[in-house]
Design a protein around this motif. Sequence first.
Motif, PDB file in Angstrom:
ATOM      1  N   MET A 337       0.633  -1.383  -0.761  1.00  0.00           N
ATOM      2  CA  MET A 337      -0.454  -0.033  -0.020  1.00  0.00           C
ATOM      3  C   MET A 337       0.632   1.318  -0.001  1.00  0.00           C
ATOM      4  O   MET A 337       0.538   2.217  -0.174  1.00  0.00           O
ATOM      5  N   ILE A 338       1.872   1.165  -0.387  1.00  0.00           N
ATOM      6  CA  ILE A 338       2.493   2.700   0.176  1.00  0.00           C
ATOM      7  C   ILE A 338       2.888   3.306  -0.914  1.00  0.00           C
ATOM      8  O   ILE A 338       2.885   4.513  -0.737  1.00  0.00           O
ATOM      9  N   PRO A 339       3.085   2.739  -2.145  1.00  0.00           N
ATOM     10  CA  PRO A 339       3.191   3.577  -3.080  1.00  0.00           C
ATOM     11  C   PRO A 339       1.968   4.530  -3.058  1.00  0.00           C
ATOM     12  O   PRO A 339       1.492   5.590  -3.368  1.00  0.00           O
ATOM     13  N   GLN A 340       0.123   4.082  -3.419  1.00  0.00           N
ATOM     14  CA  GLN A 340      -0.677   4.736  -2.953  1.00  0.00           C
ATOM     15  C   GLN A 340      -1.020   5.618  -1.685  1.00  0.00           C
ATOM     16  O   GLN A 340      -1.027   6.804  -1.549  1.00  0.00           O
ATOM     17  N   ILE A 341      -0.433   4.505  -0.559  1.00  0.00           N
ATOM     18  CA  ILE A 341      -0.442   6.538   0.163  1.00  0.00           C
ATOM     19  C   ILE A 341       0.191   7.668   0.265  1.00  0.00           C
ATOM     20  O   ILE A 341      -0.347   8.625   0.511  1.00  0.00           O
ATOM     21  N   ILE A 342       1.294   7.567  -0.609  1.00  0.00           N
ATOM     22  CA  ILE A 342       2.540   8.058  -0.460  1.00  0.00           C
ATOM     23  C   ILE A 342       1.656   9.319  -2.025  1.00  0.00           C
ATOM     24  O   ILE A 342       2.293  10.510  -1.003  1.00  0.00           O
ATOM     25  N   LEU A 343       1.192   8.771  -3.037  1.00  0.00           N
ATOM     26  CA  LEU A 343       0.727   9.378  -3.570  1.00  0.00           C
ATOM     27  C   LEU A 343      -0.702  10.545  -2.936  1.00  0.00           C
ATOM     28  O   LEU A 343      -0.252  11.079  -3.524  1.00  0.00           O
ATOM     29  N   GLN A 344      -1.813   9.633  -2.205  1.00  0.00           N
ATOM     30  CA  GLN A 344      -2.299  10.034  -1.588  1.00  0.00           C
ATOM     31  C   GLN A 344      -1.884  11.746  -0.674  1.00  0.00           C
ATOM     32  O   GLN A 344      -2.731  12.676  -0.393  1.00  0.00           O
ATOM     33  N   ILE A 345      -0.744  10.872  -0.032  1.00  0.00           N
ATOM     34  CA  ILE A 345      -0.585  12.027   0.904  1.00  0.00           C
ATOM     35  C   ILE A 345      -0.187  13.445   0.226  1.00  0.00           C
ATOM     36  O   ILE A 345       0.186  14.337   0.130  1.00  0.00           O
ATOM     37  N   ILE A 346       1.023  13.193  -1.280  1.00  0.00           N
ATOM     38  CA  ILE A 346       1.332  14.341  -2.164  1.00  0.00           C
ATOM     39  C   ILE A 346       0.145  14.747  -2.197  1.00  0.00           C
ATOM     40  O   ILE A 346      -0.418  15.889  -2.176  1.00  0.00           O
ATOM     41  N   ASN A 347      -1.509  14.414  -2.850  1.00  0.00           N
ATOM     42  CA  ASN A 347      -2.065  14.442  -3.369  1.00  0.00           C
ATOM     43  C   ASN A 347      -3.102  15.906  -2.006  1.00  0.00           C
ATOM     44  O   ASN A 347      -3.913  16.501  -1.919  1.00  0.00           O
ATOM     45  N   LEU A 348      -3.170  15.611  -0.689  1.00  0.00           N
ATOM     46  CA  LEU A 348      -3.248  16.277   0.153  1.00  0.00           C
ATOM     47  C   LEU A 348      -2.778  17.116   1.160  1.00  0.00           C
ATOM     48  O   LEU A 348      -3.366  18.153   0.556  1.00  0.00           O
ATOM     49  N   SER A 349      -0.990  17.398   0.511  1.00  0.00           N
ATOM     50  CA  SER A 349      -0.538  18.221   1.435  1.00  0.00           C
ATOM     51  C   SER A 349       0.035  19.759  -0.097  1.00  0.00           C
ATOM     52  O   SER A 349       0.234  20.435   0.893  1.00  0.00           O
ATOM     53  N   ILE A 350       0.355  19.056  -1.045  1.00  0.00           N
ATOM     54  CA  ILE A 350       0.346  19.914  -1.821  1.00  0.00           C
ATOM     55  C   ILE A 350      -0.660  21.196  -2.564  1.00  0.00           C
ATOM     56  O   ILE A 350      -1.347  19.863  -3.385  1.00  0.00           O
ATOM     57  N   PRO A 351      -0.650  21.690  -2.444  1.00  0.00           N
ATOM     58  CA  PRO A 351      -2.006  22.367  -3.006  1.00  0.00           C
ATOM     59  C   PRO A 351      -2.329  22.966  -4.776  1.00  0.00           C
ATOM     60  O   PRO A 351      -3.257  22.722  -4.360  1.00  0.00           O
ATOM     61  N   SER A 352      -1.474  22.142  -5.711  1.00  0.00           N
ATOM     62  CA  SER A 352      -0.970  22.567  -6.597  1.00  0.00           C
ATOM     63  C   SER A 352      -1.890  20.755  -7.126  1.00  0.00           C
ATOM     64  O   SER A 352      -2.017  21.052  -8.505  1.00  0.00           O
ATOM     65  N   VAL A 353      -1.564  20.396  -6.628  1.00  0.00           N
ATOM     66  CA  VAL A 353      -2.214  19.030  -6.462  1.00  0.00           C
ATOM     67  C   VAL A 353      -3.440  18.487  -5.999  1.00  0.00           C
ATOM     68  O   VAL A 353      -4.303  17.513  -6.720  1.00  0.00           O
ATOM     69  N   ARG A 354      -3.599  19.026  -4.738  1.00  0.00           N
ATOM     70  CA  ARG A 354      -4.825  19.183  -4.068  1.00  0.00           C
ATOM     71  C   ARG A 354      -6.257  19.737  -4.552  1.00  0.00           C
ATOM     72  O   ARG A 354      -5.976  20.581  -5.677  1.00  0.00           O
ATOM     73  N   LEU A 355      -7.420  19.001  -4.456  1.00  0.00           N
ATOM     74  CA  LEU A 355      -8.815  19.361  -5.664  1.00  0.00           C
ATOM     75  C   LEU A 355      -9.204  20.014  -4.477  1.00  0.00           C
ATOM     76  O   LEU A 355      -9.206  19.611  -3.574  1.00  0.00           O
ATOM     77  N   GLU A 356      -9.848  21.275  -4.907  1.00  0.00           N
ATOM     78  CA  GLU A 356     -10.095  22.201  -4.358  1.00  0.00           C
ATOM     79  C   GLU A 356     -12.031  22.549  -4.797  1.00  0.00           C
ATOM     80  O   GLU A 356     -11.459  22.768  -6.004  1.00  0.00           O
ATOM     81  N   SER A 357     -12.499  23.580  -4.222  1.00  0.00           N
ATOM     82  CA  SER A 357     -13.149  23.677  -4.828  1.00  0.00           C
ATOM     83  C   SER A 357     -13.904  25.165  -5.842  1.00  0.00           C
ATOM     84  O   SER A 357     -13.100  26.148  -5.183  1.00  0.00           O
ATOM     85  N   VAL A 358     -14.129  24.682  -7.085  1.00  0.00           N
ATOM     86  CA  VAL A 358     -14.720  26.302  -7.500  1.00  0.00           C
ATOM     87  C   VAL A 358     -15.591  26.437  -8.629  1.00  0.00           C
ATOM     88  O   VAL A 358     -16.234  25.126  -9.106  1.00  0.00           O
ATOM     89  N   GLU A 359     -15.945  27.610  -7.979  1.00  0.00           N
ATOM     90  CA  GLU A 359     -17.435  27.223  -8.615  1.00  0.00           C
ATOM     91  C   GLU A 359     -17.398  27.872 -10.153  1.00  0.00           C
ATOM     92  O   GLU A 359     -16.430  29.355 -10.327  1.00  0.00           O
TER      93      GLU A 359
END
Length: 904
Positions: A337-359
């Motif tokens: 699971m380590i590769p997937q966990i690392i990827l999702q930590i990156i998704n949560l911690s890096i603003p340019s990668v993290r999904l955000e709400s856009v109107e």
Amino acid sequence: MEECKIEYHGDNDGPDLPPAFIEDDAIDVLKNKINQKPAAAVVTSDREGEDIESEGRPPLPPMVRRSPYRVSSVESQDDYESITSMTGDDNETIQHSTDVPILEATLVDDSNDPVYDATLVWEPVTHNNNAAKDGVRKTKILQRVLGMAMLLIIALAAIIGSLDSTVIFRTCFGIILGIFGCIQLYIAATLYQNRSNVLLELYQPVLLALFAICGAIATFASFMFTLPEFDISCALRQPIIFTCLSFMGNILLVRTWRIGCIMGASRSFREEDNNARVGKMETSITVSRLAIMKLLSRISSWRGFISSCGKKKSISNIGIRSKITFADSMWVVAVLMIPQIILQIINLSIPSVRLESVEVYEEVYICESDLDSWSLAVGIVLVVIPFFVSLLLNTKGDGAVPDQFRELSEITSSLFASCCILIITLPTATMIKDTVEAYAYLMGASVLSLTLPLCFRIAKSFSKSSLSIDESSEYSSGRLKAAESSSIMGDLFEKMEKPDKALEIDKCILTLFKSDGEYTWEDGFNSSEIRSLGPKELEVVVSTMIDSAKRWWKVFQSKPSDNEGEEAKSRAFRTCMGSLSIFKEAPAKKLMKDRSVIFPGYSFMVAMTKMVQTYNPPDGQSPEDFENEVALSFVEETSFQQYHHGRSLAMKADMMRKHGRYEDALSALDKMKLIYEPRLHSKVILQEYVSDHCAELLAASVSWLCYLGRKEEALRLCDYIIEKILPEIGEQEFLSLSLILYPICLCFKDQGTDKAAHALELYEKHIIQPMAEGGKKTHPVAIHMATPMMIILNCLNSDGEAYASAKDDIVYMLNEEDEKYPSYMDPVAISYYDVAFSTIYAEVCLCLSNMNVCGEQDSVALRKEGYRYLGISEATLKREDGSVTSAVAYSYTLVYCRVLRKQR
């Protein structure tokens, strides 16, 4: 199939036959016949090739199948109604009463000659199926609940499609997801609740429960697709869903790996085994599967190394079944699971990668990021890889998991269903991303397409596995199928070194063939149950009882001195005796073309009688009478199967030898030699019986000939064994090689320097060198036998001078704290080659005491130690009444007693 009882009558009494079998499509007719009395009517069967007419009630089935006889004709009786049946050219008149259908029939053979008069009574045999009925009742209740839930889901989906309201959509969609999530949680709870079920243990229910829980979490997380206006919803939905899906895929992968390792010690995934096999691999799939299994085993070995901070050496679990625990499985899952966990930590911690709400429009929100497509693509790949690797591990071939646990079709069908749905939902969702409700609905369907099919397969497998051993009802084929699948589980438990679980499975299998109550090791089967067994059922019952006896014997060997061990020994004898008695009594035996199913029972019974001094034979027989009866029965049963017959004659000779009838035993071996051809039979016997008993008995007879004073004949036999038999025994068959060479070496050592040198050469070539290369694969009995024999042969070949390890051997023999051999070696040596093991050690002491390198003090101490061993030998060989268990072995003891007295 239903069963019917066969009763013979008249002057020509026939043999007992097993139940006849009535066609499935006639069962309902028969039951209606018993339970109802319909008005007078004419009933016609349109079955091809026959025309049946009856007045008053439905007809009996005209086709009753049995072998080797068939129904030809019957005689009518005044108080029975008549039914005429025509099948081909045969005419039959069949009568039945108002209560129980009866066929008054004449049985004929293939030449249409009458053989027996018989009464065939349809009397369904009821078997234990309370658990199955209870399971069916619960299943029906669950089906009703699921049906209502599906109706509710359809209604909610209709509401979603008909009303354009965000609140209503979220409410209905949330209920739909909640229902599906709760179903998965119910599956998880049921699996965990039944985690101790012996039938489910090998399916690893706790891992499957975690699998279902992750599916439920991913299902619940799909609701966040309806909340794009919240940043936290946008940020969390992808990490939660992808992590859960990856976890599910890795659990499938690890379960397959664990089963493969449990089954795979003989075909272990060690590097040397792989290298030896690579040349024989037919496909790259097999090579890849073995490489993945090896890698996963290596990963599991890291746990101990890391947890001990590097203090404990990393040892692979490859092929070590008992060490692949739940913790090992979870460790491998966590590492994967380590590769997937690392990827999702990156998704949560890096603003340019993290999904955000856009109107995007007024009060219309979507979730976006600058690198959304990149992280999504990598996440999907990491989700897909474990599922496809698990597919690879479930393929057939060298090193594959057994068919009983192969999930290739289940995973394939589930992934196919998922792909079909994803092909529709994902492109559509991408095209209408701005339509929040439709996008959320399609993405939720996409997630459900990945979780629900696999959970459905798990639930289906669970229901079959948990009830398979009880669902046989009255049908013979159902019982046989359940017994076959359960037998595989029992074998797996034995390979995992869990004999108690395997015995529990065996008990469940035998219960299938009980007409009333549960099978017990003490009571077994009654006569009516034995007579009701068909040929295939008899084979299953007998083979299961023999396997159970072997497992009870292993329990006894692991705990020989306590009460549990004594009970295990008693059950081993009782169960094996029961298998022989059932096979002898069962009428179905006469219909079996191949009776080899009982041969291991005879062989194992003799092996047990050789290993214990006291036991209780059945029917008040003396041990000698019982053992002779077993040997004679084995000879009779094998009379038409050559290598089995040779094995049975060897066993007969062994029984005669045990009771001191050496001349008779040698005569039996003379008959065996007329049949036994080492080049043709040795490997077959080894494969069938683990050891070549024919070769071993011929070697053991060398000691008998020496005891009888026929030394020239003994030497000729030794030469024959060395020339003809020894080359046919594989290098890794350490126990057989030891049992064959030991009597030869005992004979050669007293025949002068040349013969002693030849004995040393043979023993080093066939025992010592292969043993050094075999390592842990060497049989423990062979190891214990090798040490004293090598000391004796080295002493005899050194002419009193010191050999390389002479001083070490003297120290070894005088070390009182070092236990030289386990207590079971004395009865083993006596039963296999007629010499007490303690006598061998007494000879070792005598040989070392005569060496030039041995000082006076050590020489006296060695002679004293030799006397001690001879005391053990005499106590072992003498019974309470003063008689000896083996005249040959006792003669050796007396010889060395006299020699030591002279040198004292």
